[in-house]
Design a protein around this motif. Sequence first.
Motif, PDB file in Angstrom:
ATOM      1  N   UNK A 289       0.788  -1.224   0.000  1.00 35.35           N
ATOM      2  CA  UNK A 289       0.000   0.000   0.000  1.00 35.35           C
ATOM      3  C   UNK A 289       0.822   1.277   0.000  1.00 35.35           C
ATOM      4  N   UNK A 290       2.151   1.164   0.021  1.00 32.19           N
ATOM      5  CA  UNK A 290       2.958   2.351   0.267  1.00 32.19           C
ATOM      6  C   UNK A 290       2.806   3.434  -0.796  1.00 32.19           C
ATOM      7  N   UNK A 291       2.419   3.089  -2.044  1.00 30.98           N
ATOM      8  CA  UNK A 291       2.308   4.102  -3.086  1.00 30.98           C
ATOM      9  C   UNK A 291       0.892   4.657  -3.213  1.00 30.98           C
ATOM     10  N   UNK A 292      -0.059   4.144  -2.434  1.00 35.59           N
ATOM     11  CA  UNK A 292      -1.432   4.600  -2.550  1.00 35.59           C
ATOM     12  C   UNK A 292      -1.604   5.979  -1.934  1.00 35.59           C
ATOM     13  N   UNK A 293      -2.320   6.854  -2.618  1.00 32.02           N
ATOM     14  CA  UNK A 293      -2.639   8.160  -2.058  1.00 32.02           C
ATOM     15  C   UNK A 293      -3.776   8.057  -1.057  1.00 32.02           C
ATOM     16  N   UNK A 294      -4.445   6.921  -1.031  1.00 30.65           N
ATOM     17  CA  UNK A 294      -5.503   6.670  -0.069  1.00 30.65           C
ATOM     18  C   UNK A 294      -5.005   5.666   0.958  1.00 30.65           C
ATOM     19  N   UNK A 295      -5.273   5.941   2.204  1.00 28.17           N
ATOM     20  CA  UNK A 295      -4.866   4.985   3.235  1.00 28.17           C
ATOM     21  C   UNK A 295      -6.015   4.814   4.204  1.00 28.17           C
ATOM     22  N   UNK A 296      -6.526   3.649   4.397  1.00 28.60           N
ATOM     23  CA  UNK A 296      -6.112   2.401   3.743  1.00 28.60           C
ATOM     24  C   UNK A 296      -6.600   2.302   2.303  1.00 28.60           C
ATOM     25  N   UNK A 297      -6.192   1.232   1.630  1.00 27.44           N
ATOM     26  CA  UNK A 297      -6.576   0.979   0.248  1.00 27.44           C
ATOM     27  C   UNK A 297      -8.076   0.705   0.177  1.00 27.44           C
ATOM     28  N   UNK A 298      -8.754   1.397  -0.745  1.00 25.56           N
ATOM     29  CA  UNK A 298     -10.198   1.205  -0.920  1.00 25.56           C
ATOM     30  C   UNK A 298     -10.457   0.172  -2.014  1.00 25.56           C
ATOM     31  N   UNK A 299     -11.224  -0.839  -1.688  1.00 26.17           N
ATOM     32  CA  UNK A 299     -11.559  -1.891  -2.645  1.00 26.17           C
ATOM     33  C   UNK A 299     -13.086  -1.990  -2.748  1.00 26.17           C
ATOM     34  N   UNK A 300     -13.590  -1.880  -3.972  1.00 26.18           N
ATOM     35  CA  UNK A 300     -15.021  -2.054  -4.214  1.00 26.18           C
ATOM     36  C   UNK A 300     -15.224  -3.401  -4.890  1.00 26.18           C
ATOM     37  N   UNK A 301     -16.121  -4.210  -4.331  1.00 28.70           N
ATOM     38  CA  UNK A 301     -16.387  -5.550  -4.846  1.00 28.70           C
ATOM     39  C   UNK A 301     -17.804  -5.613  -5.388  1.00 28.70           C
ATOM     40  N   UNK A 302     -17.959  -6.164  -6.572  1.00 32.57           N
ATOM     41  CA  UNK A 302     -19.303  -6.353  -7.121  1.00 32.57           C
ATOM     42  C   UNK A 302     -20.097  -7.277  -6.191  1.00 32.57           C
ATOM     43  N   UNK A 303     -21.350  -6.906  -5.928  1.00 35.51           N
ATOM     44  CA  UNK A 303     -22.140  -7.644  -4.932  1.00 35.51           C
ATOM     45  C   UNK A 303     -22.517  -9.059  -5.364  1.00 35.51           C
ATOM     46  N   UNK A 304     -22.147  -9.443  -6.598  1.00 32.64           N
ATOM     47  CA  UNK A 304     -22.413 -10.817  -7.046  1.00 32.64           C
ATOM     48  C   UNK A 304     -21.224 -11.742  -6.846  1.00 32.64           C
ATOM     49  N   UNK A 305     -20.109 -11.181  -6.389  1.00 33.40           N
ATOM     50  CA  UNK A 305     -18.898 -11.967  -6.172  1.00 33.40           C
ATOM     51  C   UNK A 305     -18.979 -12.728  -4.840  1.00 33.40           C
ATOM     52  N   UNK A 306     -18.299 -13.881  -4.735  1.00 35.90           N
ATOM     53  CA  UNK A 306     -18.367 -14.691  -3.514  1.00 35.90           C
ATOM     54  C   UNK A 306     -17.783 -13.989  -2.306  1.00 35.90           C
ATOM     55  N   UNK A 307     -18.412 -14.190  -1.151  1.00 33.81           N
ATOM     56  CA  UNK A 307     -17.971 -13.568   0.090  1.00 33.81           C
ATOM     57  C   UNK A 307     -16.602 -14.078   0.512  1.00 33.81           C
ATOM     58  N   UNK A 308     -16.222 -15.264   0.041  1.00 29.36           N
ATOM     59  CA  UNK A 308     -14.936 -15.850   0.422  1.00 29.36           C
ATOM     60  C   UNK A 308     -13.758 -14.979  -0.021  1.00 29.36           C
ATOM     61  N   UNK A 309     -13.885 -14.308  -1.170  1.00 23.61           N
ATOM     62  CA  UNK A 309     -12.804 -13.447  -1.629  1.00 23.61           C
ATOM     63  C   UNK A 309     -12.729 -12.184  -0.772  1.00 23.61           C
TER      64      UNK A 309
END
Length: 226
Positions: A5-25
Amino acid sequence: MSRILKTSLFYPLEVIIDDREPISIEKKLLEKGNLLVQRKRLEVGDYMFDNELIVERKTILDFCASIKDGRLFKQIGKLANCTIPGILILEGKQKDFKATDFSAPAINGILISISVGFKIPILRSKGIEETVSIMLQGYKQLTKESFQYYRSHPRRRKFKKKKDRHFHDKIHILEGFPGIGNERARSLLEKFQTLGRVFQSRREEFLDIKGIGPNTWSQFQEILKK
């Protein structure tokens, strides 16, 4: 995780997941720590990292199913035309292709079309844990050297205007089916225009192509339906 994450301008890293993807990921991502994860419906891809990387994830079975129902090239087209860089992760083992009844030439033709025709990198993963690792490493590599460039100047893919820039890739895909050579593949595309329409064509329309008989139609349908 801080090294990723050291190069991210956002801390922490923001991740958006499509709501149809498995919860395990999602759970695997949260185990890494220092992430803000939210689920919502995405118009393009399945995962978005800091608005800097979009990931389309497909298991091998879903990859083949999306070819049959016409979803694949629509999704890849959106990914290619997005201003945010995107990748395709193909998840599963090589043996999984055998369960789909797609021939090796057909699969190779489609992968070539995606990577060469659409300019989308394809990365292979054996399972969920490796998929998560690839996504995070992909984000790290993308933002490592030129984070400011990507943020200020989104990459836009430019193509020369042609009647169908993927025509030859589609021909190669159709040639992988039994009984369909180059000439018949061209005739099918000239008639139906898109791979989706070819796959969804009615028997009488398919047999209207010169040189294609009932046996070829039966073999074609047998592969698509399995």
